[in-house]
Write a protein that holds these residues in place. Structure first.
Motif, mmCIF file in Angstrom:
data_model
loop_
_atom_site.group_PDB
_atom_site.id
_atom_site.type_symbol
_atom_site.label_atom_id
_atom_site.label_comp_id
_atom_site.label_asym_id
_atom_site.label_seq_id
_atom_site.Cartn_x
_atom_site.Cartn_y
_atom_site.Cartn_z
ATOM 1 N N ILE A 55 -1.745 -0.761 12.612
ATOM 2 C CA ILE A 55 -0.637 -1.765 12.055
ATOM 3 C C ILE A 55 -0.878 -3.067 12.307
ATOM 4 C CG2 ILE A 55 1.730 -1.923 12.480
ATOM 5 C CD1 ILE A 55 1.727 0.969 13.636
ATOM 6 N N ILE A 56 -0.723 -3.690 11.238
ATOM 7 C CA ILE A 56 -0.841 -5.177 11.278
ATOM 8 C C ILE A 56 0.381 -5.758 11.339
ATOM 9 C CG2 ILE A 56 -1.632 -7.426 9.912
ATOM 10 C CD1 ILE A 56 -3.968 -5.418 10.619
ATOM 11 N N VAL A 57 1.566 -5.371 10.575
ATOM 12 C CA VAL A 57 2.664 -6.102 10.869
ATOM 13 C C VAL A 57 3.971 -5.159 10.275
ATOM 14 C CG1 VAL A 57 2.757 -7.403 8.487
ATOM 15 C CG2 VAL A 57 4.078 -8.317 10.220
ATOM 16 N N LEU A 58 5.010 -5.313 10.552
ATOM 17 C CA LEU A 58 6.234 -4.584 10.157
ATOM 18 C C LEU A 58 7.045 -5.429 9.581
ATOM 19 C CD1 LEU A 58 6.807 -2.403 13.320
ATOM 20 C CD2 LEU A 58 5.603 -1.592 11.258
ATOM 21 N N HIS A 59 7.892 -5.187 8.335
ATOM 22 C CA HIS A 59 8.917 -5.969 7.886
ATOM 23 C C HIS A 59 9.937 -4.871 7.407
ATOM 24 C CE1 HIS A 59 7.818 -10.140 7.551
ATOM 25 N NE2 HIS A 59 6.653 -9.685 7.699
ATOM 26 N N SER A 60 11.097 -5.275 7.055
ATOM 27 C CA SER A 60 12.294 -4.429 6.536
ATOM 28 C C SER A 60 12.607 -4.980 5.293
ATOM 29 C CB SER A 60 13.313 -4.225 7.587
ATOM 30 O OG SER A 60 14.136 -5.630 8.016
ATOM 31 N N VAL A 61 13.304 -3.989 4.442
ATOM 32 C CA VAL A 61 13.915 -4.233 3.012
ATOM 33 C C VAL A 61 15.141 -3.370 3.162
ATOM 34 C CG1 VAL A 61 14.129 -4.198 0.678
ATOM 35 C CG2 VAL A 61 12.075 -4.977 2.029
ATOM 36 N N GLY A 62 16.472 -3.506 3.456
ATOM 37 C CA GLY A 62 17.382 -2.870 3.361
ATOM 38 C C GLY A 62 17.504 -1.703 4.317
ATOM 39 N N ASP A 63 17.217 -0.229 4.132
ATOM 40 C CA ASP A 63 17.188 0.668 4.975
ATOM 41 C C ASP A 63 15.824 1.295 4.880
ATOM 42 O OD1 ASP A 63 17.299 2.027 2.515
ATOM 43 O OD2 ASP A 63 18.792 3.230 3.083
ATOM 44 N N LYS A 64 14.936 0.406 4.924
ATOM 45 C CA LYS A 64 13.539 0.877 4.858
ATOM 46 C C LYS A 64 12.542 -0.078 5.489
ATOM 47 C CE LYS A 64 14.049 2.919 0.260
ATOM 48 N NZ LYS A 64 14.155 2.706 -0.951
ATOM 49 N N VAL A 65 11.488 0.502 6.384
ATOM 50 C CA VAL A 65 10.635 -0.288 7.238
ATOM 51 C C VAL A 65 9.399 -0.151 6.574
ATOM 52 C CG1 VAL A 65 9.444 -0.359 9.342
ATOM 53 C CG2 VAL A 65 11.867 0.102 9.182
ATOM 54 N N LEU A 66 8.716 -1.408 6.347
ATOM 55 C CA LEU A 66 7.531 -1.359 5.507
ATOM 56 C C LEU A 66 6.406 -1.660 6.605
ATOM 57 C CD1 LEU A 66 8.333 -3.931 2.640
ATOM 58 C CD2 LEU A 66 8.724 -1.345 2.783
ATOM 59 N N GLN A 67 5.780 -0.641 6.854
ATOM 60 C CA GLN A 67 4.613 -0.621 7.843
ATOM 61 C C GLN A 67 3.272 -1.091 7.138
ATOM 62 O OE1 GLN A 67 2.213 2.782 9.546
ATOM 63 N NE2 GLN A 67 3.482 2.300 11.154
ATOM 64 N N PHE A 68 2.666 -2.138 7.317
ATOM 65 C CA PHE A 68 1.384 -2.818 6.764
ATOM 66 C C PHE A 68 0.302 -2.297 7.708
ATOM 67 C CE2 PHE A 68 4.653 -5.011 5.004
ATOM 68 C CZ PHE A 68 4.261 -5.095 3.541
ATOM 69 N N LYS A 69 -0.701 -1.639 7.182
ATOM 70 C CA LYS A 69 -1.972 -1.691 7.853
ATOM 71 C C LYS A 69 -3.028 -2.272 6.903
ATOM 72 C CE LYS A 69 -1.180 2.898 10.260
ATOM 73 N NZ LYS A 69 -1.858 4.140 10.337
ATOM 74 N N ARG A 70 -4.264 -2.364 7.225
ATOM 75 C CA ARG A 70 -5.292 -2.904 6.486
ATOM 76 C C ARG A 70 -5.500 -2.485 5.103
ATOM 77 N NH1 ARG A 70 -7.841 -6.634 8.985
ATOM 78 N NH2 ARG A 70 -8.106 -6.766 11.336
ATOM 79 N N ASN A 71 -5.315 -0.920 4.936
ATOM 80 C CA ASN A 71 -5.618 -0.636 3.674
ATOM 81 C C ASN A 71 -4.459 0.399 3.090
ATOM 82 O OD1 ASN A 71 -8.263 -1.404 3.792
ATOM 83 N ND2 ASN A 71 -8.782 0.052 5.287
ATOM 84 N N ILE A 72 -3.447 0.139 3.554
ATOM 85 C CA ILE A 72 -2.353 1.161 3.282
ATOM 86 C C ILE A 72 -1.170 0.644 3.643
ATOM 87 C CG2 ILE A 72 -2.215 2.836 5.203
ATOM 88 C CD1 ILE A 72 -1.847 4.983 3.013
ATOM 89 N N MET A 73 0.167 0.646 2.959
ATOM 90 C CA MET A 73 1.405 0.214 3.147
ATOM 91 C C MET A 73 2.227 1.250 3.229
ATOM 92 S SD MET A 73 4.554 -0.656 2.322
ATOM 93 C CE MET A 73 4.776 -1.379 0.721
ATOM 94 N N TYR A 74 3.016 1.618 4.187
ATOM 95 C CA TYR A 74 4.068 2.783 4.128
ATOM 96 C C TYR A 74 5.212 2.317 4.105
ATOM 97 C CZ TYR A 74 0.259 5.593 6.164
ATOM 98 O OH TYR A 74 -0.972 6.203 6.490
ATOM 99 N N VAL A 75 6.420 2.950 3.385
ATOM 100 C CA VAL A 75 7.843 2.626 3.067
ATOM 101 C C VAL A 75 8.351 3.877 3.758
ATOM 102 C CG1 VAL A 75 9.663 2.556 1.717
ATOM 103 C CG2 VAL A 75 7.412 1.516 0.931
ATOM 104 N N VAL A 76 8.990 3.406 5.090
ATOM 105 C CA VAL A 76 9.539 4.362 5.802
ATOM 106 C C VAL A 76 11.047 4.414 5.613
ATOM 107 C CG1 VAL A 76 9.880 5.322 8.198
ATOM 108 C CG2 VAL A 76 7.743 4.192 7.672
ATOM 109 N N ASN A 77 11.885 5.414 5.174
ATOM 110 C CA ASN A 77 13.140 5.676 4.948
ATOM 111 C C ASN A 77 13.843 5.737 6.362
ATOM 112 O OD1 ASN A 77 15.700 6.502 4.389
ATOM 113 N ND2 ASN A 77 15.172 6.565 2.273
ATOM 114 N N ILE A 78 14.829 4.799 6.684
ATOM 115 C CA ILE A 78 15.620 4.921 7.961
ATOM 116 C C ILE A 78 17.136 4.964 7.650
ATOM 117 C CG2 ILE A 78 13.574 3.924 9.290
ATOM 118 C CD1 ILE A 78 15.597 1.201 9.339
ATOM 119 N N SER A 79 17.267 5.725 6.499
ATOM 120 C CA SER A 79 18.822 5.595 6.163
ATOM 121 C C SER A 79 19.589 6.324 6.905
ATOM 122 C CB SER A 79 18.753 6.101 4.563
ATOM 123 O OG SER A 79 18.516 7.248 4.276
ATOM 124 N N THR A 80 19.305 7.077 7.436
ATOM 125 C CA THR A 80 20.073 8.113 8.499
ATOM 126 C C THR A 80 19.992 7.233 9.948
ATOM 127 O OG1 THR A 80 18.530 9.558 9.481
ATOM 128 C CG2 THR A 80 19.710 10.204 7.375
#
Length: 170
Positions: A55-80
């Motif tokens: 994991i390089i860095v984390l950011h958020s947009v609304g009810d989502k957490v963006l997890q940035f790794k070197r080669n991939i980015m995950y959008v994690v839904n945290i709406s609940t």
């Protein structure tokens, strides 16, 4: 910070035996409204463990957490508000970043760069690659891949000027 919680990633944990363990692909989150408390190991959130990426860095947009790794980015839904119901909504290969300085928040979402492009995500379903001209009549690139990849390096940084709504890449 998202959903009244703090999220941290790429952590080092000192065990009861005094030994430290490094978990480069693990996130820990705080309980709701306790932004400086990280009960471990109770609030662990592991997405794709042991993928060889950190994991390089984390950011958020609304009810989502963006997890940035070197080669991939995950959008994690945290709406609940229930941590056990958080889930990976999207996986985006080749849209990660090499440094935290490659990502910045804007008024409308998150902007980041890597050697493959310049991206923007506002919480909707699409991640826009700003290097591509999405005009139906003109489908050419705004900058050549060769020129872009020669400009972007580990020492690059991005920033946002809220007065002019300009994104700066240096």
């Amino acid at each position: 910070i998202a959903g009244r919680r703090s999220f941290v990633g790429n952590i080092v944990v000192k065990g009861l035996d005094g030994k430290t363990k490094y978990y480069n692909d693990r996130m820990v989150m705080s309980p709701v409204n306790q932004l400086d408390t990280f009960p471990y190991p109770d609030n662990i959130l592991e997405l794709d463990i042991s993928d060889g990426d950190e994991i390089i860095v984390l950011h958020s947009v609304g009810d989502k957490v963006l997890q940035f790794k070197r080669n991939i980015m995950y959008v994690v839904n945290i709406s609940t508000s229930i941590a056990s119901e958080f889930f990976v909504e999207e996986r985006h290969r080749y849209k990660g970043c090499a440094r935290p300085t490659h990502v910045t928040e804007t008024l409308d979402g998150v902007f980041w760069i890597n050697s493959n492009g310049a991206y923007f995500y506002d919480g909707s379903e699409d991640i826009d690659n700003l290097i591509l001209n999405n005009d139906e009549e003109n489908s050419q690139k705004r900058i050549s891949e060769k020129e872009w990849s020669s400009f972007i390096s580990d020492n690059s940084a991005v920033g946002f000027n809220p007065k002019s709504s300009e994104i700066i890449v240096v």
